[in-house]
Enzyme design. Structure first.
Site, PDB file in Angstrom:
ATOM      1  N   ARG A 143     163.531  -3.913  50.080  1.00 57.16           N
ATOM      2  CA  ARG A 143     162.929  -2.863  50.924  1.00 57.16           C
ATOM      3  C   ARG A 143     161.706  -3.388  51.658  1.00 57.16           C
ATOM      4  O   ARG A 143     161.463  -3.038  52.816  1.00 57.16           O
ATOM      5  CB  ARG A 143     162.556  -1.655  50.062  1.00 57.16           C
ATOM      6  CG  ARG A 143     163.770  -0.822  49.667  1.00 57.16           C
ATOM      7  CD  ARG A 143     163.491   0.013  48.446  1.00 57.16           C
ATOM      8  NE  ARG A 143     162.544   1.071  48.688  1.00 57.16           N
ATOM      9  CZ  ARG A 143     161.871   1.689  47.720  1.00 57.16           C
ATOM     10  NH1 ARG A 143     162.049   1.350  46.452  1.00 57.16           N
ATOM     11  NH2 ARG A 143     161.031   2.650  48.017  1.00 57.16           N
TER      12      ARG A 143
ATOM     13  N   ARG B 242     156.737   4.609  39.272  1.00 57.75           N
ATOM     14  CA  ARG B 242     157.107   5.927  39.815  1.00 57.75           C
ATOM     15  C   ARG B 242     158.252   6.549  39.005  1.00 57.75           C
ATOM     16  O   ARG B 242     159.230   5.893  38.664  1.00 57.75           O
ATOM     17  CB  ARG B 242     157.534   5.802  41.269  1.00 57.75           C
ATOM     18  CG  ARG B 242     158.028   7.145  41.828  1.00 57.75           C
ATOM     19  CD  ARG B 242     158.111   7.167  43.331  1.00 57.75           C
ATOM     20  NE  ARG B 242     158.991   6.149  43.869  1.00 57.75           N
ATOM     21  CZ  ARG B 242     159.156   5.927  45.167  1.00 57.75           C
ATOM     22  NH1 ARG B 242     158.471   6.636  46.039  1.00 57.75           N
ATOM     23  NH2 ARG B 242     159.968   4.982  45.582  1.00 57.75           N
TER      24      ARG B 242
ATOM     25  N   ARG C  75     162.200   4.562  61.456  1.00 58.59           N
ATOM     26  CA  ARG C  75     162.085   3.290  60.750  1.00 58.59           C
ATOM     27  C   ARG C  75     162.564   2.129  61.607  1.00 58.59           C
ATOM     28  O   ARG C  75     162.501   0.979  61.164  1.00 58.59           O
ATOM     29  CB  ARG C  75     162.956   3.338  59.500  1.00 58.59           C
ATOM     30  CG  ARG C  75     162.217   3.761  58.266  1.00 58.59           C
ATOM     31  CD  ARG C  75     163.265   3.842  57.177  1.00 58.59           C
ATOM     32  NE  ARG C  75     162.761   3.465  55.908  1.00 58.59           N
ATOM     33  CZ  ARG C  75     162.387   4.343  54.981  1.00 58.59           C
ATOM     34  NH1 ARG C  75     162.403   5.622  55.225  1.00 58.59           N
ATOM     35  NH2 ARG C  75     161.983   3.917  53.811  1.00 58.59           N
TER      36      ARG C  75
ATOM     37  N   ARG D 124     164.051   5.907  40.272  1.00 56.92           N
ATOM     38  CA  ARG D 124     164.976   5.786  41.400  1.00 56.92           C
ATOM     39  C   ARG D 124     165.693   4.440  41.342  1.00 56.92           C
ATOM     40  O   ARG D 124     165.082   3.425  41.023  1.00 56.92           O
ATOM     41  CB  ARG D 124     164.194   5.875  42.725  1.00 56.92           C
ATOM     42  CG  ARG D 124     164.115   7.267  43.284  1.00 56.92           C
ATOM     43  CD  ARG D 124     163.163   7.415  44.451  1.00 56.92           C
ATOM     44  NE  ARG D 124     163.302   6.440  45.525  1.00 56.92           N
ATOM     45  CZ  ARG D 124     162.629   6.505  46.671  1.00 56.92           C
ATOM     46  NH1 ARG D 124     161.786   7.510  46.874  1.00 56.92           N
ATOM     47  NH2 ARG D 124     162.779   5.594  47.586  1.00 56.92           N
TER      48      ARG D 124
ATOM     49  N   LYS E 251     153.311   7.629  51.391  1.00 57.44           N
ATOM     50  CA  LYS E 251     153.683   8.522  52.502  1.00 57.44           C
ATOM     51  C   LYS E 251     154.124   9.895  51.981  1.00 57.44           C
ATOM     52  O   LYS E 251     153.692  10.926  52.481  1.00 57.44           O
ATOM     53  CB  LYS E 251     154.827   7.905  53.341  1.00 57.44           C
ATOM     54  CG  LYS E 251     154.501   6.544  53.924  1.00 57.44           C
ATOM     55  CD  LYS E 251     155.640   5.977  54.733  1.00 57.44           C
ATOM     56  CE  LYS E 251     156.924   5.699  53.953  1.00 57.44           C
ATOM     57  NZ  LYS E 251     156.780   4.650  52.894  1.00 57.44           N
TER      58      LYS E 251
HETATM   59  P1  AP5 Z   1     155.037   7.758  47.230  1.00 51.13           P
HETATM   60  O1  AP5 Z   1     154.166   8.816  47.821  1.00 51.13           O
HETATM   61  O2  AP5 Z   1     156.297   8.157  46.610  1.00 51.13           O
HETATM   62  O3  AP5 Z   1     155.236   6.572  48.309  1.00 51.13           O
HETATM   63  P2  AP5 Z   1     156.170   6.486  49.598  1.00 51.13           P
HETATM   64  O4  AP5 Z   1     155.411   5.730  50.626  1.00 51.13           O
HETATM   65  O5  AP5 Z   1     156.667   7.843  49.969  1.00 51.13           O
HETATM   66  O6  AP5 Z   1     157.308   5.584  49.008  1.00 51.13           O
HETATM   67  P3  AP5 Z   1     158.898   5.608  49.155  1.00 51.13           P
HETATM   68  O7  AP5 Z   1     159.377   4.515  48.238  1.00 51.13           O
HETATM   69  O8  AP5 Z   1     159.461   6.972  48.901  1.00 51.13           O
HETATM   70  O9  AP5 Z   1     159.105   5.225  50.606  1.00 51.13           O
HETATM   71  P4  AP5 Z   1     160.321   4.586  51.192  1.00 51.13           P
HETATM   72  O10 AP5 Z   1     159.965   4.702  52.617  1.00 51.13           O
HETATM   73  O11 AP5 Z   1     160.675   3.244  50.724  1.00 51.13           O
HETATM   74  O12 AP5 Z   1     161.527   5.480  50.623  1.00 51.13           O
HETATM   75  P5  AP5 Z   1     162.320   6.717  51.240  1.00 51.13           P
HETATM   76  O13 AP5 Z   1     162.536   7.681  50.161  1.00 51.13           O
HETATM   77  O14 AP5 Z   1     161.725   7.145  52.521  1.00 51.13           O
HETATM   78  O15 AP5 Z   1     154.141   6.955  46.152  1.00 51.13           O
HETATM   79  C1  AP5 Z   1     154.709   5.928  45.359  1.00 51.13           C
HETATM   80  C2  AP5 Z   1     154.134   6.014  43.921  1.00 51.13           C
HETATM   81  O16 AP5 Z   1     152.711   5.811  43.993  1.00 51.13           O
HETATM   82  C3  AP5 Z   1     154.330   7.399  43.267  1.00 51.13           C
HETATM   83  O17 AP5 Z   1     154.539   7.225  41.891  1.00 51.13           O
HETATM   84  C4  AP5 Z   1     152.985   8.119  43.506  1.00 51.13           C
HETATM   85  O18 AP5 Z   1     152.697   9.065  42.482  1.00 51.13           O
HETATM   86  C5  AP5 Z   1     152.003   6.951  43.473  1.00 51.13           C
HETATM   87  N1  AP5 Z   1     150.860   7.147  44.369  1.00 51.13           N
HETATM   88  C6  AP5 Z   1     150.839   7.731  45.599  1.00 51.13           C
HETATM   89  N2  AP5 Z   1     149.579   7.698  46.117  1.00 51.13           N
HETATM   90  C7  AP5 Z   1     148.816   7.056  45.185  1.00 51.13           C
HETATM   91  C8  AP5 Z   1     147.424   6.699  45.136  1.00 51.13           C
HETATM   92  N3  AP5 Z   1     146.579   6.983  46.151  1.00 51.13           N
HETATM   93  N4  AP5 Z   1     146.975   6.026  44.047  1.00 51.13           N
HETATM   94  C9  AP5 Z   1     147.824   5.729  43.010  1.00 51.13           C
HETATM   95  N5  AP5 Z   1     149.136   6.053  42.989  1.00 51.13           N
HETATM   96  C10 AP5 Z   1     149.632   6.700  44.071  1.00 51.13           C
HETATM   97  O19 AP5 Z   1     163.717   5.996  51.628  1.00 51.13           O
HETATM   98  C11 AP5 Z   1     164.619   5.549  50.636  1.00 51.13           C
HETATM   99  C12 AP5 Z   1     165.823   4.914  51.293  1.00 51.13           C
HETATM  100  O20 AP5 Z   1     166.507   5.872  52.110  1.00 51.13           O
HETATM  101  C13 AP5 Z   1     165.523   3.754  52.253  1.00 51.13           C
HETATM  102  O21 AP5 Z   1     165.369   2.524  51.576  1.00 51.13           O
HETATM  103  C14 AP5 Z   1     166.770   3.788  53.145  1.00 51.13           C
HETATM  104  O22 AP5 Z   1     167.886   3.232  52.484  1.00 51.13           O
HETATM  105  C15 AP5 Z   1     167.009   5.271  53.308  1.00 51.13           C
HETATM  106  N6  AP5 Z   1     166.302   5.829  54.461  1.00 51.13           N
HETATM  107  C16 AP5 Z   1     165.297   6.758  54.430  1.00 51.13           C
HETATM  108  N7  AP5 Z   1     164.875   7.024  55.673  1.00 51.13           N
HETATM  109  C17 AP5 Z   1     165.608   6.239  56.506  1.00 51.13           C
HETATM  110  C18 AP5 Z   1     165.588   6.055  57.907  1.00 51.13           C
HETATM  111  N8  AP5 Z   1     164.741   6.716  58.703  1.00 51.13           N
HETATM  112  N9  AP5 Z   1     166.476   5.158  58.435  1.00 51.13           N
HETATM  113  C19 AP5 Z   1     167.353   4.504  57.645  1.00 51.13           C
HETATM  114  N10 AP5 Z   1     167.406   4.618  56.304  1.00 51.13           N
HETATM  115  C20 AP5 Z   1     166.529   5.493  55.739  1.00 51.13           C
END
Ligand code: AP5
Length: 215
Positions: free
Chosen positions: A171, A127, A88, A160, A13
């Site tokens: 997660r 990552r 979410r 992270r 994402k």
């Molecule tokens: P990446 O693009 O980083 O993936 P992502 O889907 O963004 O993954 P996240 O882990 O950041 O999502 P998340 O939703 O769990 O975490 P968030 O930060 O929102 O890609 C992942 C890896 O793959 C990278 O190394 C990238 O280079 C690689 N990659 C990408 N595309 C690729 C491809 N096509 N081929 C190969 N490799 C590829 O949230 C973190 C925490 O914050 C949550 O757990 C929660 O505690 C809190 N939080 C955030 N938002 C909320 C909310 N709305 N409500 C409540 N708590 C929240």
């Protein structure tokens, strides 16, 4: 254009949101990035958020909804935005609809990225993120030339805390229980489209653009 990106942790994402923001000239709003910034600054909100994030739990709706509503009111969001990691929960989705309605707007598209658990675990365990600017890398491929330093700002790349195996498992469970039901929520509104997360970053982005052009 107002876009929401849905999908499990690690589905890509954030990576695709950066490309969408650059291509369409819209703001990238990542609740994960905003929350990690508040943690870094050691604010009250940051301390509250950190205890949930490290364990892979969701930060309470009331905190996150307030942050997003405030950010969407900023003038630079008037031209559109891509929301990465929000909503979410159903409560967050309803709050988003209400905030947009109040301003006479609505979402244009919700893109749901699919990826199987084995590939999610593989990607998240590789990552690395920059402790300075937050740029995201995939080891070892992206680090071949820059090593442990960020290619953009030179700061150190770290893993992270929530990319440790136990937090990844948690997660994924939280995603299935709280966030996956939003697929049905947005399906009902007719603005949902699905994109497979398998393939290179550029290939996935081509699919995203094709789906948006169809809508
Ligand atoms: P990446 O693009 O980083 O993936 P992502 O889907 O963004 O993954 P996240 O882990 O950041 O999502 P998340 O939703 O769990 O975490 P968030 O930060 O929102 O890609 C992942 C890896 O793959 C990278 O190394 C990238 O280079 C690689 N990659 C990408 N595309 C690729 C491809 N096509 N081929 C190969 N490799 C590829 O949230 C973190 C925490 O914050 C949550 O757990 C929660 O505690 C809190 N939080 C955030 N938002 C909320 C909310 N709305 N409500 C409540 N708590 C929240």
């Amino acid at each position: 254009m107002r876009i929401v990106l849905l999908g499990p942790p690690g589905a890509g994402k954030g990576t695709q949101a950066v490309l969408l923001a650059q291509t369409y000239g819209i703001q990238h709003i990542s609740t994960g990035d905003i929350l990690r910034e508040t943690v870094k600054h050691g604010t009250d909100l940051g301390r509250q958020a950190e205890s949930y994030m490290t364990k892979g739990e969701l930060v309470p709706d009331a905190l996150v909804i307030g942050i997003v509503a405030e950010r969407l009111a900023d003038q630079d969001c008037a031209n559109g935005f891509v929301l990465d990691g929000f909503p979410r929960t159903e409560a967050q989705a309803r709050a988003l609809d209400a905030v947009l309605k109040e301003r006479g707007g609505k979402l244009d598209a919700v893109i749901n990225f699919g990826l199987d658990d084995a590939e999610i675990v593989r990607r998240l365990s590789r990552r690395r993120v920059c402790e300075g600017c937050g740029a995201v890398y995939s080891a070892p491929a992206d680090l071949a030339t820059s090593g442990d330093a960020c290619g953009r700002c030179g700061r150190t790349l770290i893993t992270r805390a929530d990319d440790e195996p136990e937090a990844i498992r948690r997660r994924l469970c939280v995603y299935r229980a709280e966030t996956e039901p939003l697929i049905a929520y947005y399906c009902r509104s007719g603005i949902l489209t699905h994109v497979g997360g398998v393939g290179s970053v550029d290939e996935v982005f081509c699919s995203v653009r094709a789906k948006l052009a169809e809508m």
